[in-house]
Design a protein around this motif. Structure first.
Motif, short mmCIF file in Angstrom:
data_model
loop_
_atom_site.label_atom_id
_atom_site.label_comp_id
_atom_site.label_asym_id
_atom_site.label_seq_id
_atom_site.Cartn_x
_atom_site.Cartn_y
_atom_site.Cartn_z
N VAL A 276 12.29 -6.65 -1.70
CA VAL A 276 11.54 -5.47 -2.55
C VAL A 276 12.85 -4.85 -3.23
N LYS B 88 4.17 2.92 -4.85
CA LYS B 88 4.11 1.42 -5.60
C LYS B 88 5.10 0.48 -4.49
N ASN C 107 4.28 -2.84 -2.45
CA ASN C 107 4.96 -4.20 -2.86
C ASN C 107 5.25 -4.75 -1.54
N TYR D 125 2.42 -6.38 0.21
CA TYR D 125 2.15 -7.46 -0.38
C TYR D 125 3.15 -8.60 -0.08
N GLU D 126 4.42 -8.35 0.05
CA GLU D 126 5.51 -9.37 0.32
C GLU D 126 5.33 -9.88 1.80
N HIS E 283 -2.53 -3.21 -4.56
CA HIS E 283 -1.97 -2.39 -5.88
C HIS E 283 -3.05 -1.75 -6.56
#
Length: 884
Positions: free
Chosen positions: A192, A202, A206, A209-210, A220
């Motif tokens: 990230v 955010k 992120n 999500y990764e 998101h």
């Protein structure tokens, strides 16, 4: 004048706001308006300065708070002629302010919004092919070794590495290379980017999500607080071995939040961060400093991208290629950008020369260099406004120039670039914090250090310098004149030359009445130097190394009443310093070393704002030195009487002092002078660096000194013995000690061993022959921080230092009396280099070789070589005959 000050304050605020926006995002009308406003601010400052010189006298505005300054301006009474002249200038300025404001309204400048850059210029580094990675193999393997191997105690613990380096050096590329090679070994992973203005909500999304793209595919679009997101990450990572890369951290705030989510779970997880800020890297831990590519790696990357290999490059391109590579300075991004530009120009040598020249014009003239420029600009626009000005000032210097730190800070002070936040604040120390911050942000590099390891000088990487010159030209900050067209920082249209850097051999045809600064780097230009008497606003005049023999004093002193900084160092100045120098009431820095001036005029003691005075050891000062109470640096002053020695005690602000004790009257050393000098030292509470040179071996520096708690560096050349005031209880911060004594005692070594901060020791015994020190042993905890120890003309063996002593010693120089070995007084057991665990370099001076057989010499050398061979570090070993 009150109105003028208020208007100037508003203008500075407006320019500060404009300066926060990258110039590429500003409409041309806004740039023109900013240029006009900037010129107005300069002219307003000139009026205020002129008013202060004519009316107020030596107490400069920079020494006052804003409120007191304005009050003084309002209440002051002056001559009618001065009032009339200033009033007319103020009237003209008001008219110009009105015109600029009308143009702003007419063209609706305020309505023009900056266009945001939507594409991150660094993103391409994340998708670089492995085959394109040149020169990072060694760094990658070093980091992987650091992250995956180690002692058993930390085998299960989380490991952190923080990569630090300036933009374009390859921080992200290296992190990605390590990430790609290690990621298959982990249960989960994430890469990230933080950036300058992170949205932490955010950023946490992120990361989730990764870590699991399927589970958190819609993360998101959810409305979750940061605390909830941190809990989700912690829960996810609880029983997993993870690899996380956090790229481009600019300050500690986002890291503190992210660190909460990356819990230690005992599964040998790894965190890699990248940053441009050294302090951030050190606080995070595991700091790894990026290095530029070697010349060989630079060539491999450059030629490989254009021709496939160096061997396929046509011979006519080698010379210009070397010039280009030098300008790229080992910065991978610069090499890649330039080589990509040249890949389609391999048939025209003229185009290569044009590209080489465009690199030297500030990165702005060639669209293909846009990515490089934008990456470097990220660091520039992250600076506060005062640091931007200090950085732009570095465009004064030529490429590869080594910039002395102290001189640079006094330049900044002379130009009012160092902002005084409190009335009694030390300006130099505040300026030093600016210098350290630029270092911390990787915008300048360390060039050299003193023996106490403090930084003495810096340099600017060529690529950073090109950016600075580009910005300096856009803001009409510095005008640089070269002998060729490779780098011209000329002012933009409609701007006045304020600061002039002369690096060619011809004096430019330019209007000089508004000049604030002149710095000459090519001494030949002095032969054509015009009279500077018209430069009545000049603050900085640096004529270092210029030949002034043919120039009368009036050509450079004249009526320069605004002068803050004057350097005649190395000028071989002919004659006496003119009495007129005493009129320069604002003068803060006066450098006269290398002039061979024998005597300074009495008027110099009236320069009450002088902070930095450096003269030759042959230069005598007049009585009244005590009145220079603003002095912070003074050297190399000849002390030839008890009176001069006593006057030093009144200079309470001194931080650096260099003296030459040179009195010898009627064949006898003046002990009263030495006593007075030591007594004065006891009153100088702020001294950090002290250098004492003596012309007589009988100099006795004994006395009671209790005030040297801030001393970092001490140099004494010739004294009878180690002064008793060199005591561990007093010198808590002494890092470097160089001293020459007539006699040394074993208790002296024991005292020195208890100096807790001492890192560099050079102890010399005065005389031609090496002196044998009576055999003894220091305590096992002696010299805890020492990395370099040099014992000159002093016969010692390593057994003086038992196991535990000198744990950090890297460089060791000592002497051996060969006859002691021939008589059986010492054996191989006495040459215990193994007691010194950090040893890397050993120099041994063999004394009395003529007294022993060659067999003894050979035996001693073999014993020492054996000690070096069996030492875990295998230190290098050198032998020298006799003393040094």
């Amino acid at each position: 004048m009150h109105h003028m000050s208020k208007e100037l304050e508003s203008i500075r605020a407006a320019l500060w706001n404009v300066g926060e926006v990258p110039v590429e995002q500003l409409n041309k009308l806004v740039r023109i308006w900013a240029r006009d406003v900037r010129e107005l601010s300069y002219d307003m400052e000139d009026i205020v300065d002129t008013f202060m010189v004519r009316v107020q006298g030596p107490d400069t505005p920079s020494k006052k708070s804003a409120k007191r300054f304005i009050k003084k301006l309002v209440n002051i009474v002056t001559k009618a002629t001065t009032r009339h002249e200033i009033a007319q200038e103020i009237k003209d300025i008001k008219e110009r302010v009105r015109e600029v404001a009308e143009r702003r309204d007419r063209y609706k400048v305020d309505a023009i919004k900056p266009v945001k850059t939507l594409v991150d210029p660094r993103i391409s580094t994340l998708y670089t092919k492995a085959t394109d990675l040149v020169g990072i193999d060694e760094a990658r393997e070093e980091l992987i070794t650091r992250l995956t191997k180690g002692d058993d105690m930390s085998a299960q613990q989380q490991r952190v590495v923080s990569i630090v380096g300036f933009g374009g050096l390859g921080n992200t590329t290296l992190a990605k290379a390590v990430y790609d090679q290690l990621k298959v070994q982990f249960d989960c992973r994430a890469f990230v980017s933080v950036s300058q203005n992170p949205d932490l909500n955010k950023l946490l999304k992120n990361m989730l999500y990764e870590l699991d793209k399927e589970k958190h595919a819609n993360i998101h679009s959810t409305m979750l607080e940061e605390r909830h997101l941190i809990d989700l990450i912690r829960e996810f990572l609880q029983n997993k071995r993870y690899l996380i890369v956090i790229d481009d951290i600019w300050d500690m705030k986002p890291w503190v939040i992210l660190r909460c989510s990356l819990q230690e779970n005992g599964l040998k997880s790894i965190i890699i961060t990248t940053t441009r800020i050294l302090d951030v890297a050190e606080q995070i831990g595991g700091c790894y400093k990026m290095k530029p590519l070697t010349h060989d790696s630079s060539k491999k990357l450059f030629y490989g991208r254009i021709f496939g290999s160096e061997g396929k490059c046509p011979g006519q391109y080698f010379e210009v290629s070397e010039k280009i590579l030098k300008k790229c300075g080992g910065v991978p991004l610069a090499i890649i950008t330039t080589s990509s530009l040249l890949a389609n120009k391999s048939g025209d040598i003229k185009e290569w020369n044009d590209v080489c020249g465009s690199i030297g014009s500030g990165l702005a003239s060639n669209p293909s260099m846009d990515s490089m420029r934008k990456i470097l600009l990220l660091s520039y626009y992250d600076l506060p406004s005062h640091l931007k000005a200090c950085l732009l000032y570095l465009s004064v210097f030529p490429e590869d120039y080594v910039i002395e730190k102290n001189e640079l800070i006094f330049w900044w002070i002379a130009e009012d670039l160092v902002q005084q936040e409190e009335e009694n604040q030390c300006l130099f120390e505040h300026g030093e914090s600016y210098f350290n911050e630029l270092l911390n942000r990787s915008l300048i590099q360390v060039a050299d250090r003193y023996t106490d390891y403090t930084i003495s000088s810096c340099r600017v990487h060529d690529m950073v310098l090109e950016l600075i010159c580009s910005l300096s030209r856009e803001e009409s900050f510095v005008t640089t004149v070269l002998g060729d067209t490779s780098r011209q920082c000329m002012p933009s249209s409609g701007s006045t030359v304020r600061r002039l850097s002369l690096q060619n051999t011809t004096w430019p045809k330019t209007e000089m009445s508004k000049l604030r600064s002149i710095t000459i780097f090519n001494p030949a230009i002095i032969n054509k130097m015009p009279s500077l008497s018209i430069c009545h606003l000049l603050r900085v005049l640096d004529l270092q190394d210029c030949n002034l023999k043919e120039h009368p004093s009036s050509s450079f002193v004249g009526n320069l009443f605004h002068l803050r900084y004057l350097s005649l160092a190395g000028t071989r100045y002919a004659g006496e310093l003119p009495m007129g120098v005493g009129k320069l009431q604002f003068l803060q820095t006066l450098m006269l070393n290398g002039t061979k001036i024998e005597e300074l005029p009495p008027s110099i003691v009236g320069l009450t704002q002088l902070m930095f005075l450096w003269v030759d050891s042959c230069t005598s000062l007049p009585n009244g030195l005590r009145y220079l109470t603003s002095l912070e640096m003074l050297g190399r002053v000849t002390v030839d009487s008890a009176c001069i020695a006593e006057e030093l005690s009144h200079l309470k602000q001194l931080r650096i002092l260099s003296v030459n004790l040179t009195t010898e009257k009627e064949g006898r050393w003046d002990e009263n002078m030495c006593t007075a000098f030591v007594r004065s030292l006891g009153k100088l509470h702020r001294i950090q660096d002290l250098m004492v040179h003596s012309d007589c071996v009988a100099a006795n520096l004994e006395g009671s000194v209790e005030s040297l708690g801030n001393l970092r560096y001490l140099f004494i050349h010739r004294t009878t013995s180690l002064p008793t005031w060199i005591r561990p209880a007093i010198l808590l911060h002494l890092s470097s000690l160089e001293i020459t004594v007539v006699q040394v005692r074993r208790e002296d070594i024991q005292v020195l061993g208890r100096l807790q901060a001492l890192r560099h020791l050079h102890l010399t015994v005065y005389g031609r022959r090496q002196v044998r020190l009576e055999r003894f042993m220091v305590s096992p905890d002696a010299f805890p921080c020492a990395t370099t120890c040099i014992f000159s003309k002093l016969a010692m063996v390593p057994s003086t230092f038992p196991p535990g002593a000198m744990p950090r010693l890297k460089n060791f120089r000592f002497g051996i009396q060969l006859e002691d070995f021939s008589q059986g007084e010492f054996t191989t057991d006495d040459l215990a280099l193994g007691h010194l665990p950090s040893l890397q370099y050993v120099q041994v001076y063999l004394s009395g070789r003529w007294k022993v057989s060659e067999e003894v010499v050979t035996k001693v050398k073999e014993m020492l070589r054996h000690e070096a061979d069996v030492h875990p570090n295998h230190p290098s070993l050198s032998f020298y005959d006799d003393d040094f």
